[in-house]
Design a protein around this motif. Structure first.
Motif, PDB file in Angstrom:
ATOM      1  N   PRO A   1      66.188  -4.183  22.048  1.00 54.26           N
ATOM      2  CA  PRO A   1      66.808  -2.862  23.031  1.00 54.26           C
ATOM      3  C   PRO A   1      67.783  -2.543  23.211  1.00 54.26           C
ATOM      4  CG  PRO A   1      65.063  -4.737  23.805  1.00 54.26           C
ATOM      5  CD  PRO A   1      65.683  -5.576  23.087  1.00 54.26           C
ATOM      6  N   ILE A   2      68.462  -1.409  22.880  1.00 54.82           N
ATOM      7  CA  ILE A   2      69.987  -0.971  22.327  1.00 54.82           C
ATOM      8  C   ILE A   2      69.871   0.052  23.675  1.00 54.82           C
ATOM      9  CG2 ILE A   2      71.390   0.165  21.276  1.00 54.82           C
ATOM     10  CD1 ILE A   2      69.540  -1.032  17.979  1.00 54.82           C
ATOM     11  N   GLN A   3      71.421   0.034  23.918  1.00 48.30           N
ATOM     12  CA  GLN A   3      71.584   0.550  25.356  1.00 48.30           C
ATOM     13  C   GLN A   3      72.657   1.592  24.452  1.00 48.30           C
ATOM     14  OE1 GLN A   3      71.712  -3.450  27.427  1.00 48.30           O
ATOM     15  NE2 GLN A   3      70.960  -3.681  25.302  1.00 48.30           N
ATOM     16  N   ILE A   4      72.602   2.981  25.080  1.00 44.04           N
ATOM     17  CA  ILE A   4      73.688   3.759  24.427  1.00 44.04           C
ATOM     18  C   ILE A   4      74.237   3.839  25.859  1.00 44.04           C
ATOM     19  CG2 ILE A   4      74.130   5.628  22.930  1.00 44.04           C
ATOM     20  CD1 ILE A   4      71.220   5.507  21.708  1.00 44.04           C
ATOM     21  N   ALA A   5      75.584   4.460  25.554  1.00 36.70           N
ATOM     22  CA  ALA A   5      76.285   4.083  26.995  1.00 36.70           C
ATOM     23  C   ALA A   5      77.710   4.627  26.589  1.00 36.70           C
ATOM     24  CB  ALA A   5      76.487   2.872  27.688  1.00 36.70           C
ATOM     25  N   GLY A   6      78.932   4.835  27.582  1.00 33.00           N
ATOM     26  CA  GLY A   6      79.411   5.367  27.374  1.00 33.00           C
ATOM     27  C   GLY A   6      79.772   6.876  27.741  1.00 33.00           C
ATOM     28  N   ASN A   7      81.006   7.345  26.731  1.00 39.81           N
ATOM     29  CA  ASN A   7      80.863   8.384  26.579  1.00 39.81           C
ATOM     30  C   ASN A   7      79.638   9.703  25.632  1.00 39.81           C
ATOM     31  OD1 ASN A   7      81.877  11.516  26.199  1.00 39.81           O
ATOM     32  ND2 ASN A   7      84.503  10.771  26.655  1.00 39.81           N
ATOM     33  N   VAL A   8      78.754   9.113  25.900  1.00 38.91           N
ATOM     34  CA  VAL A   8      77.679   9.970  25.520  1.00 38.91           C
ATOM     35  C   VAL A   8      76.781  10.883  26.255  1.00 38.91           C
ATOM     36  CG1 VAL A   8      76.078   7.831  26.212  1.00 38.91           C
ATOM     37  CG2 VAL A   8      76.161   8.899  23.474  1.00 38.91           C
ATOM     38  N   LYS A   9      76.156  11.999  24.997  1.00 38.16           N
ATOM     39  CA  LYS A   9      75.708  12.880  25.939  1.00 38.16           C
ATOM     40  C   LYS A   9      73.837  12.291  25.865  1.00 38.16           C
ATOM     41  CE  LYS A   9      74.114  17.975  24.583  1.00 38.16           C
ATOM     42  NZ  LYS A   9      74.307  18.260  23.362  1.00 38.16           N
ATOM     43  N   HIS A  10      73.071  12.155  25.435  1.00 41.24           N
ATOM     44  CA  HIS A  10      72.230  11.328  26.328  1.00 41.24           C
ATOM     45  C   HIS A  10      72.341   9.786  25.809  1.00 41.24           C
ATOM     46  CE1 HIS A  10      70.247  15.442  24.141  1.00 41.24           C
ATOM     47  NE2 HIS A  10      71.202  15.341  25.353  1.00 41.24           N
ATOM     48  N   GLY A  11      72.492   9.065  27.205  1.00 38.09           N
ATOM     49  CA  GLY A  11      72.810   7.952  26.601  1.00 38.09           C
ATOM     50  C   GLY A  11      71.321   6.969  27.142  1.00 38.09           C
ATOM     51  N   GLY A  12      70.966   6.046  26.881  1.00 41.65           N
ATOM     52  CA  GLY A  12      69.787   5.467  27.620  1.00 41.65           C
ATOM     53  C   GLY A  12      69.137   4.288  26.568  1.00 41.65           C
ATOM     54  N   LEU A  13      67.958   3.797  27.337  1.00 43.76           N
ATOM     55  CA  LEU A  13      67.134   2.573  26.523  1.00 43.76           C
ATOM     56  C   LEU A  13      66.570   2.862  24.734  1.00 43.76           C
ATOM     57  CD1 LEU A  13      64.783   0.821  26.107  1.00 43.76           C
ATOM     58  CD2 LEU A  13      66.974  -0.523  26.779  1.00 43.76           C
ATOM     59  N   PHE A  14      66.994   2.467  24.233  1.00 46.77           N
ATOM     60  CA  PHE A  14      65.989   2.648  22.988  1.00 46.77           C
ATOM     61  C   PHE A  14      65.961   1.728  21.930  1.00 46.77           C
ATOM     62  CE2 PHE A  14      65.773   4.847  18.736  1.00 46.77           C
ATOM     63  CZ  PHE A  14      65.296   5.917  18.523  1.00 46.77           C
ATOM     64  N   GLU A  15      64.533   1.505  22.223  1.00 47.96           N
ATOM     65  CA  GLU A  15      63.978  -0.181  21.498  1.00 47.96           C
ATOM     66  C   GLU A  15      63.729  -0.125  20.567  1.00 47.96           C
ATOM     67  OE1 GLU A  15      60.860  -2.364  23.857  1.00 47.96           O
ATOM     68  OE2 GLU A  15      61.027  -3.667  22.538  1.00 47.96           O
ATOM     69  N   THR A  16      64.184  -0.576  19.139  1.00 53.33           N
ATOM     70  CA  THR A  16      63.786  -0.124  18.138  1.00 53.33           C
ATOM     71  C   THR A  16      63.641  -1.178  16.771  1.00 53.33           C
ATOM     72  OG1 THR A  16      63.911   1.199  16.190  1.00 53.33           O
ATOM     73  CG2 THR A  16      66.126   0.628  17.293  1.00 53.33           C
ATOM     74  N   ALA A  17      63.145  -1.790  15.909  1.00 56.31           N
ATOM     75  CA  ALA A  17      63.804  -2.247  15.048  1.00 56.31           C
ATOM     76  C   ALA A  17      64.964  -2.662  14.091  1.00 56.31           C
ATOM     77  CB  ALA A  17      62.400  -2.273  13.481  1.00 56.31           C
ATOM     78  N   PHE A  18      65.068  -3.668  14.174  1.00 54.24           N
ATOM     79  CA  PHE A  18      66.487  -3.774  13.617  1.00 54.24           C
ATOM     80  C   PHE A  18      66.891  -3.178  12.136  1.00 54.24           C
ATOM     81  CE2 PHE A  18      66.299  -8.235  15.627  1.00 54.24           C
ATOM     82  CZ  PHE A  18      67.442  -7.891  17.025  1.00 54.24           C
ATOM     83  N   GLY A  19      67.829  -2.528  11.892  1.00 58.26           N
ATOM     84  CA  GLY A  19      68.465  -2.310  10.927  1.00 58.26           C
ATOM     85  C   GLY A  19      68.668  -0.530  10.940  1.00 58.26           C
ATOM     86  N   ILE A  20      68.830   0.026  12.005  1.00 55.27           N
ATOM     87  CA  ILE A  20      68.643   1.358  12.177  1.00 55.27           C
ATOM     88  C   ILE A  20      70.230   1.355  12.359  1.00 55.27           C
ATOM     89  CG2 ILE A  20      68.808   0.606  14.522  1.00 55.27           C
ATOM     90  CD1 ILE A  20      67.991   4.707  15.207  1.00 55.27           C
ATOM     91  N   THR A  21      71.167   2.361  11.663  1.00 58.92           N
ATOM     92  CA  THR A  21      72.296   2.645  11.599  1.00 58.92           C
ATOM     93  C   THR A  21      73.076   3.258  13.336  1.00 58.92           C
ATOM     94  OG1 THR A  21      72.754   4.825  10.929  1.00 58.92           O
ATOM     95  CG2 THR A  21      72.027   3.404   8.958  1.00 58.92           C
TER      96      THR A  21
END
Lengths: 524, 157
Positions: free
Chosen positions: A344-364
């Motif tokens: 479960p990756i968390q995208i935050a800070g100065n970002v347009k679409h911040g949130g919780l993104f759960e994905t398999a390892f390997g995404i860049t």
């Protein structure tokens, strides 16, 4: 529009993020508008789907499934009623079916499968959505079988260290003692992380189930969730779920009618970042200062109250019910290299679409920040992202091809940590961020190791001298040397990893420190 | 606005006693004391030491280790501004400076009239909707100057 006497179900998150964005006020406005229109509605408070830029995200149950609207403000509610949102009608805020939104459709949700969908206080809802299937299989398999299944899954500690969970469990299972403990590290102090908070608020039974399975696997009958005083909503949600689980015989003596007993409690920290380190957490739980312990002895041998203890992160424990329900091999099918399963990756800070993104390892990192996150909220170009919290490296844009994988990050002197990404735009002052890392360490150090306790204070001073232009070359050398000492001479990650943000800022943005970039030196 | 009780040794004994049955009860006891009186009075340290059969120094060491425990009462309202990296990335620095200017005191201090204590907090976990703040336990995200001014006025009123 015509009024409808049939009760319409409306879902509004009570996730802390939604509440902080005005969800409670939206609920009041919906109730008032429904009353005024004599329209019966049933409002169900859920967790968050994780599309946090759309919070409060209001969903309405329609024959075509749930239709979402967001971000809804209090003042939008009357307009929504007027345009017929109760039937899924068109509106500027209409998102459509949330699961079809690209942000959701691109995810592989295992841990967060139920989050945002179910009522976190409802045991019935949990079971109806696949809950307690893992425990059922765990009871059938028995301790040895459970650990074998976790081993097959390749699950590694999601708190940051990435240690294989099955090995930890086996060590505790093999230990002989009159008492053993399961401790859940929910002391999610890293800036840019909120997955633990979201799952505790949105699907607390999953953590209860995971801890119960861990208890059966190692022979522990007592569990503690140690979380933060900054998370009052998560604490309330966990405590409520624990009470409900007890009422249903899923905690306490003879859980689910078996011969096993397991019960748990929530404990609250008091604003000390270092208590996220597992041994400091144990000291705090025992009622002491949160001081880091030297290892060995490992917590698996002598942990809480000197008893064998499994200490796992929330995300490790909440992965367990799926591993048991679907099998370790199923879980291991996701991921890359030695990083198996989903994160479960968390995208935050100065970002347009911040949130919780759960994905398999390997995404860049680039996919996560630019494609999924949509770039910065400010609209200015991205400068860098800090991955893995205050102790994580600043990764510059030219390294955004880095795949999310424990080893790939380590090879670039960076870390995944707890999976938080904080995006910075070009206005970020990297010297200031490096100084902040040292200052944070000096405030939060438990004081046990000299390089951390004193080195961080010296680090702030040295950076100040560099900024003032005082013997810059010499002081840059001192800073690098100091970082090396902290890295090698600290017991835990606080002192040991604070050099990551500092050195990464210095390595990737030397100009800002007044250092001559290496490539120019070579050209001369 | 939070309401706290005036110091009373008997009341403190009762509050502490509620947690006596727990394993490792000191942290829950300290939280309960602070929730009751608004801070952890020095007078409670020997009481805790006595009950838990540890030295006063040990209790003092715990009380002073954690940022949350107050050694004196806060202002009538407590405004916490998140100062961690995600909020810094989203403009938190300027908001903190604005709050200090408006209140006439630095982070970590209380206004001269005793109404507002303004403090830094390191992460409320609302990092995707940064910057964020907490006023007397109520959380607010997507903070901007307008929203911050509203919180400050609320705290000052």
């Amino acid at each position: 529009m015509s009024t409808n006497s049939v009760t319409v179900r409306i879902y509004v998150p009570k996730d802390a993020c939604a509440i902080a964005c005005g969800a409670d006020e939206v609920v009041e406005a919906i109730q008032a508008a429904a009353l005024a229109r004599k329209q019966p509605v049933e409002i169900i408070r859920t967790g968050s789907r994780g599309m946090l830029w759309l919070e409060p995200l209001v969903e309405v149950a329609t024959p075509e499934g749930r239709i979402a609207y967001g971000p809804v403000e209090e003042g939008d509610v009357a307009g929504l009623f007027d345009t017929g949102f109760l039937a899924g009608g068109a509106h500027a805020l209409r998102i459509g079916r949330p699961e079809e939104h690209p942000f959701m459709a691109k995810q592989t949700r295992l841990t967060f499968a139920r989050c945002g969908i179910v009522d976190p206080t409802s045991y019935t809802d949990y079971v109806a959505h696949g809950g307690y299937k893992g425990l059922e299989r765990a009871l059938a398999l028995g301790p040895v079988g459970i650990i074998e299944e976790v081993k097959k899954s390749g699950l590694r500690g999601r708190g940051g260290a990435g240690f294989p969970t099955a090995i930890k469990w086996k060590t505790v299972a093999d230990a002989r003692d009159d008492r053993k403990y399961i401790v859940c590290n929910a002391d999610e102090g890293d800036s840019g992380t909120f997955a633990d908070r979201m799952i505790m608020e949105g699907d607390p039974f999953e953590l209860i189930e995971g801890m119960t399975i861990a208890g059966i696997a190692v022979g522990a009958t007592k569990g503690y969730v140690y979380t933060r005083s900054e998370y009052p909503h998560a604490i309330a949600a966990m405590e409520k779920a624990i009470e409900v689980a007890r009422q249903h015989g899923m905690l306490g003596i003879n859980i689910a009618g078996s011969t096993h007993s397991f019960d748990m409690e929530v404990r609250m920290g008091a604003g000390a970042y270092v208590c996220g380190e597992e041994t400091a957490l144990l000291d705090s739980l025992e009622g002491g200062r949160g001081t880091v312990r030297a290892k060995p002895p490992l917590p698996a041998h002598k942990g809480l109250f000197q008893k064998p203890t499994v200490i796992n992160n929330v995300l490790s424990l909440t992965a367990v019910p799926h591993i048991l329900a679907d099998g370790g091999e199923f879980y291991a099918n996701f991921g890359m290299g030695r990083s198996r399963g989903t994160m479960p990756i968390q995208i935050a800070g100065n970002v347009k679409h911040g949130g919780l993104f759960e994905t398999a390892f390997g995404i860049t990192l680039g996919e996560l920040i630019n494609d999924i996150g949509g770039g910065t909220a400010s609209g200015r170009p991205v400068k860098a992202a800090q991955v893995g919290g205050p102790l994580g490296a600043y990764v510059p844009t030219w390294q955004f091809d880095l795949p999310f994988d424990y080893e790939a990050f380590a090879a670039k002197d960076a870390l995944i940590g707890h999976g938080g990404i904080v995006v910075f735009d070009e206005s970020a002052d990297m010297v200031k961020m490096a100084r902040f890392a040292m200052e944070f360490c000096s405030v939060e150090s438990c004081g046990k190791c000299t390089p951390c306790r004193i080195g961080s204070t010296r680090g702030v001073e040295v950076i100040d001298r560099i900024v003032a232009g005082e013997r810059r070359e010499k002081n840059l050398e001192v800073l690098k040397d100091l970082c090396q000492t902290m890295k090698l001479g600290s017991l835990c990650a606080l002192g040991g990893f604070t050099p990551y943000p500092v050195l990464s800022a210095l390595t990737h943005f030397p100009e800002e420190f007044g250092d001559t970039p290496r490539r120019l030196e070579a050209a001369e | 606005m939070p309401h706290y009780e005036p110091w009373s040794e008997e009341r403190a004994e009762a509050v502490i006693g509620e947690f006596a049955h727990l394993e490792g009860p000191l942290m829950p006891m300290l939280h309960a004391v602070q929730e009751t009186f608004g801070y952890v009075p020095d007078a409670v340290v020997p009481m805790l030491a006595e009950r838990l059969n540890v030295s006063r120094a040990e209790v003092h060491g715990v009380v002073t280790f954690y940022h949350d425990f107050r050694h004196e009462p806060a202002g009538q309202h407590v405004l916490k501004l998140c100062r961690a990296e995600a909020c810094q990335a989203a403009g938190g620095d300027a908001l903190a400076a604005h709050a200090e200017h408006k209140l006439g005191c630095k982070l970590g201090e209380t206004t001269a009239d005793g109404r507002v204590t303004v403090e830094p907090i390191y992460c409320l976990g609302l990092c995707a909707t940064a910057p964020s703040a907490m006023l007397d336990g109520r959380i607010v995200a997507r903070l901007n100057e307008r929203r911050l001014d509203a919180l400050i006025s609320e705290a000052q009123s």
